[in-house]
Design an enzyme around this catalytic site. Structure first.
Site, PDB file in Angstrom:
ATOM      1  N   GLY A 151       7.373   5.340   7.743  1.00 51.17           N
ATOM      2  CA  GLY A 151       6.595   6.561   7.903  1.00 51.17           C
ATOM      3  C   GLY A 151       7.033   7.278   9.162  1.00 51.17           C
ATOM      4  N   SER A 152       6.162   8.102   9.693  1.00 46.47           N
ATOM      5  CA  SER A 152       6.540   8.920  10.842  1.00 46.47           C
ATOM      6  C   SER A 152       6.529   8.101  12.134  1.00 46.47           C
ATOM      7  CB  SER A 152       5.572  10.092  10.965  1.00 46.47           C
ATOM      8  OG  SER A 152       4.284   9.590  11.234  1.00 46.47           O
ATOM      9  N   THR A 153       7.238   8.598  13.122  1.00 53.28           N
ATOM     10  CA  THR A 153       7.267   7.934  14.434  1.00 53.28           C
ATOM     11  C   THR A 153       5.862   7.926  15.036  1.00 53.28           C
ATOM     12  OG1 THR A 153       9.569   8.495  14.769  1.00 53.28           O
ATOM     13  CG2 THR A 153       8.274   8.105  16.757  1.00 53.28           C
TER      14      THR A 153
ATOM     15  N   CYS B 273      14.187  10.872   5.108  1.00 55.71           N
ATOM     16  CA  CYS B 273      14.283  10.457   6.522  1.00 55.71           C
ATOM     17  C   CYS B 273      15.687  10.682   7.048  1.00 55.71           C
ATOM     18  CB  CYS B 273      13.868   8.998   6.682  1.00 55.71           C
ATOM     19  SG  CYS B 273      14.802   7.857   5.661  1.00 55.71           S
TER      20      CYS B 273
ATOM     21  N   GLU C 171      11.437  16.884  14.078  1.00 57.94           N
ATOM     22  CA  GLU C 171      11.777  16.581  12.686  1.00 57.94           C
ATOM     23  C   GLU C 171      10.976  17.520  11.794  1.00 57.94           C
ATOM     24  OE1 GLU C 171      10.114  12.990  10.906  1.00 57.94           O
ATOM     25  OE2 GLU C 171      11.908  12.752   9.699  1.00 57.94           O
TER      26      GLU C 171
ATOM     27  N   LYS D 122       0.838  -1.208   0.000  1.00 62.27           N
ATOM     28  CA  LYS D 122       0.000   0.000   0.000  1.00 62.27           C
ATOM     29  C   LYS D 122       0.872   1.256   0.000  1.00 62.27           C
ATOM     30  CE  LYS D 122      -1.595   2.483   3.402  1.00 62.27           C
ATOM     31  NZ  LYS D 122      -1.546   3.840   2.815  1.00 62.27           N
TER      32      LYS D 122
ATOM     33  N   THR E 183       2.947   7.773  13.492  1.00 67.56           N
ATOM     34  CA  THR E 183       2.141   6.705  12.894  1.00 67.56           C
ATOM     35  C   THR E 183       2.703   5.334  13.275  1.00 67.56           C
ATOM     36  OG1 THR E 183       1.724   8.190  11.056  1.00 67.56           O
ATOM     37  CG2 THR E 183       1.072   5.927  10.735  1.00 67.56           C
ATOM     38  N   GLY E 184       4.023   5.244  13.406  1.00 64.43           N
ATOM     39  CA  GLY E 184       4.650   3.975  13.795  1.00 64.43           C
ATOM     40  C   GLY E 184       4.086   3.449  15.109  1.00 64.43           C
TER      41      GLY E 184
ATOM     42  N   GLU F  40      10.333   1.587  10.137  1.00 66.91           N
ATOM     43  CA  GLU F  40      11.358   2.581   9.743  1.00 66.91           C
ATOM     44  C   GLU F  40      10.715   3.943   9.923  1.00 66.91           C
ATOM     45  OE1 GLU F  40      14.342   2.054   9.209  1.00 66.91           O
ATOM     46  OE2 GLU F  40      14.576   0.021   8.445  1.00 66.91           O
TER      47      GLU F  40
HETATM   48  P1  NAD Z   1       3.030   8.752   7.611  1.00 63.13           P
HETATM   49  O1  NAD Z   1       3.410   8.084   8.877  1.00 63.13           O
HETATM   50  O2  NAD Z   1       2.045   9.849   7.647  1.00 63.13           O
HETATM   51  O3  NAD Z   1       2.462   7.708   6.553  1.00 63.13           O
HETATM   52  C1  NAD Z   1       3.196   6.579   6.134  1.00 63.13           C
HETATM   53  C2  NAD Z   1       2.233   5.534   5.592  1.00 63.13           C
HETATM   54  O4  NAD Z   1       1.424   5.045   6.654  1.00 63.13           O
HETATM   55  C3  NAD Z   1       1.262   6.017   4.520  1.00 63.13           C
HETATM   56  O5  NAD Z   1       1.116   4.996   3.558  1.00 63.13           O
HETATM   57  C4  NAD Z   1      -0.027   6.219   5.308  1.00 63.13           C
HETATM   58  O6  NAD Z   1      -1.175   6.103   4.502  1.00 63.13           O
HETATM   59  C5  NAD Z   1       0.045   5.082   6.302  1.00 63.13           C
HETATM   60  N1  NAD Z   1      -0.706   5.273   7.549  1.00 63.13           N
HETATM   61  C6  NAD Z   1      -1.144   6.426   8.098  1.00 63.13           C
HETATM   62  N2  NAD Z   1      -1.750   6.180   9.277  1.00 63.13           N
HETATM   63  C7  NAD Z   1      -1.688   4.844   9.482  1.00 63.13           C
HETATM   64  C8  NAD Z   1      -2.108   3.981  10.531  1.00 63.13           C
HETATM   65  N3  NAD Z   1      -2.719   4.461  11.611  1.00 63.13           N
HETATM   66  N4  NAD Z   1      -1.871   2.672  10.419  1.00 63.13           N
HETATM   67  C9  NAD Z   1      -1.219   2.170   9.340  1.00 63.13           C
HETATM   68  N5  NAD Z   1      -0.798   2.935   8.310  1.00 63.13           N
HETATM   69  C10 NAD Z   1      -1.020   4.260   8.381  1.00 63.13           C
HETATM   70  O7  NAD Z   1       4.440   9.208   6.992  1.00 63.13           O
HETATM   71  P2  NAD Z   1       4.678  10.104   5.727  1.00 63.13           P
HETATM   72  O8  NAD Z   1       4.243  11.485   6.098  1.00 63.13           O
HETATM   73  O9  NAD Z   1       4.135   9.441   4.521  1.00 63.13           O
HETATM   74  O10 NAD Z   1       6.281  10.064   5.614  1.00 63.13           O
HETATM   75  C11 NAD Z   1       7.116  10.949   6.267  1.00 63.13           C
HETATM   76  C12 NAD Z   1       7.723  10.313   7.505  1.00 63.13           C
HETATM   77  O11 NAD Z   1       8.316   9.068   7.152  1.00 63.13           O
HETATM   78  C13 NAD Z   1       8.847  11.132   8.101  1.00 63.13           C
HETATM   79  O12 NAD Z   1       8.738  11.106   9.499  1.00 63.13           O
HETATM   80  C14 NAD Z   1      10.097  10.402   7.669  1.00 63.13           C
HETATM   81  O13 NAD Z   1      11.233  10.609   8.479  1.00 63.13           O
HETATM   82  C15 NAD Z   1       9.630   8.997   7.707  1.00 63.13           C
HETATM   83  N6  NAD Z   1      10.470   8.149   6.860  1.00 63.13           N
HETATM   84  C16 NAD Z   1      11.284   7.239   7.449  1.00 63.13           C
HETATM   85  C17 NAD Z   1      12.129   6.474   6.678  1.00 63.13           C
HETATM   86  C18 NAD Z   1      13.038   5.443   7.291  1.00 63.13           C
HETATM   87  O14 NAD Z   1      13.523   4.593   6.561  1.00 63.13           O
HETATM   88  N7  NAD Z   1      13.276   5.473   8.586  1.00 63.13           N
HETATM   89  C19 NAD Z   1      12.122   6.628   5.289  1.00 63.13           C
HETATM   90  C20 NAD Z   1      11.282   7.572   4.722  1.00 63.13           C
HETATM   91  C21 NAD Z   1      10.456   8.328   5.518  1.00 63.13           C
END
Ligand code: NAD
Length: 472
Positions: free
Chosen positions: A222-224, A278, A375, A171, A226-227, A244
């Protein structure tokens, strides 16, 4: 192969337009330019069922055949480079050259991952008895990708997951679903039905995936923030997790560097992809002895950057990827200005309908300022003055993040001693942040859980199974 007229999901090897669609915006214009399918909850059940049904056959497919399919997908990406590059720029915003670079990296990753082999170990446990351990696939992997590197980061997940014998439900972010959907289209002719499913949807889809019964692992980037939600959502079904997450990487620049030689490399370490990386250098710690010189050069570089629509020739930095992120960044900029922090570059707003922002450099704000301790994930970067290596390391280690850090120093022994004290998953010495398909990559502290890439990344898509055999 010509792409379909519509954007469609790939479910069980079939194109699916979805009962509903959602808008996709070009960040360079702020206008909707396409619609993507929205996968509903019932449809997701069907996707997971297709992936589960495909699992035994794919698990039993020889390793070499699975690897060859990855290489074929890489070849298909290269063969469709031009349209994929244009599409990636249109939905993500990055300049064409960077979009092309991301796609080529994805293809390179598929080739490299295909060469990996899992170890197995065994011994004669006792006379007449033997015992060995091996890695077996998990089952169905849910891969959730962000919007900054939609293709490359999806490939980081699907390549090892598929090689290890899992089937996948991928996704992309709702902000950048289109290029990934096209890659699903390419995959239809390469993988057996149900092995690689590519779906898209709105905000509800990620949480549905993390909760889904038939998914065995979530690999999330994604973001911490959301993680944490992903970890909580996966807890009731005890899914395996790779997370990640965000970072607030420090670059520490020691006084013995050749300022003229490092300025441009440091600049792009911070501002590549409009700072939406990131592992971008998000806090530039510069030694007092060279601070004014280096800050001046960085400001000159910032003022010279050509910001604009990534589809236009000569543009070096595209827009911020989406309206919500743009609002967050403009609020951060307004707050930074209001705090009387001096801006060394970026005072001039960038005109246009899209989410454009000129690179901003903030002159030595306090470590407590939001632009330093959060960040920012965009083109606003603080320059921070320090006087000793120990001071820089202590300040770099502050905060919940531990993704990466870089050290710029002419004395390699000193740089290595400093590296050992930094709390981060990747340390780069005298080079900008970069990753390799052969080296593990992951965050310390709240920047993640587990690693991707290399053998350790591959193992994360397996369970360990110990088989012991006696005699009758
Ligand atoms: P995000 O956390 O908003 O979204 C990431 C993904 O998660 C999207 O596909 C989103 O639709 C999905 N999502 C949103 N809410 C969810 C939930 N509750 N449950 C499951 N999935 C959900 O992140 P973003 O804004 O797309 O990306 C930016 C962030 O990602 C930054 O914090 C960046 O540092 C981080 N990032 C980390 C790495 C790494 O390898 N550590 C790499 C790239 C980006």
């Amino acid at each position: 192969m010509a792409f379909a007229a519509q954007y469609e999901m790939t479910i069980g090897g079939e194109p699916r337009p979805g009962a509903l669609q959602f808008d996709v915006v070009n960040p360079a214009t702020g206008a909707v330019f396409a619609r993507a399918p929205s996968c509903g909850l019932e449809e997701l059940d069907g996707v997971v069922a297709a992936a589960r049904a495909a699992f035994p056959g794919w698990r039993d497919t020889p390793w070499e055949v699975r690897g060859a399919a990855l290489v074929q997908l890489g070849g298909a990406i290269r063969a469709h480079l031009e349209p994929l590059m244009r599409l990636l720029t249109a939905e993500q915003g990055k300049p064409h050259a960077e979009a092309e670079g991301e796609l080529l990296k994805a293809a390179e990753w598929l080739d490299a991952v295909a060469t990996l082999r899992l170890p197995s170990s065994g011994d004669a446990a006792a006379p007449g008895r033997s015992s060995w351990s091996r890695h077996v696939p998990l089952g169905v992997v849910g891969a959730i990708a962000p919007w900054n590197y939609p293709v490359a980061l999806a490939v980081w997940k699907i390549a090892p997951a598929l090689l290890a014998g899992n089937t996948v439900v991928l996704k992309p972010s709702p902000y950048t679903p289109l290029t990934t959907l096209r890659i699903g289209e390419l995959a239809r002719g390469i993988f057996p039905p149900g092995v690689l499913n590519v779906i898209s949807g709105t905000d509800a889809l990620g949480p549905w995936m993390t909760a889904a019964d038939g998914i065995d692992k979530i690999s999330f980037t994604g973001s911490t923030h959301t993680g944490r939600a992903v970890m909580a959502g996966a807890a009731p079904t005890l899914k395996r997790l790779t997370l990640e997450l965000g970072g607030n990487d420090a670059a520490i620049v020691m006084p013995d560097v050749d300022v003229g030689a490092v300025a441009e490399r440091l600049f792009w370490a911070a501002f590549r992809n409009a700072g939406q990386v990131c592992i971008a250098s998000k806090r530039l710690f510069i030694h007092d002895a060279i601070y004014d010189d280096l800050a001046g050069r960085l400001a000159e570089l910032a003022r010279a950057v050509r910001v604009g629509d990534g589809a236009r020739q000569g543009v070096q930095m595209g827009p911020v990827q989406n309206a919500a992120q743009y609002r967050r960044l403009t609020a951060l900029l307004a707050e930074t200005r209001a705090s009387n922090a001096r801006l060394l570059a970026g005072e001039v707003p960038t005109p246009g309908e899209g989410y454009f922002m000129a690179p901003v450099l903030v002159d030595n704000p306090s470590d407590e300022a939001r632009v330093v301790c959060e960040e920012q994930f965009g083109p606003i970067v603080p320059l921070l003055r320090f006087r000793s290596a120990d001071e820089a390391i202590a300040r770099a280690n502050q905060g919940p993040y531990g993704l990466g850090a870089s050290i710029w120093c002419a004395d390699p022994d000193k740089a290595e001693r400093m590296a050992a004290k930094l709390e981060a998953g990747s340390i780069w010495i005298n080079e900008p942040p970069q990753t390799s398909p052969h080296r593990p990559f992951g965050g310390h502290k709240q920047s993640g859980l587990g690693v991707e890439n290399g053998l350790m990344g591959l193992m994360a898509y397996t369970n360990v199974q110990t088989v012991s055999s006696g005699s009758l």
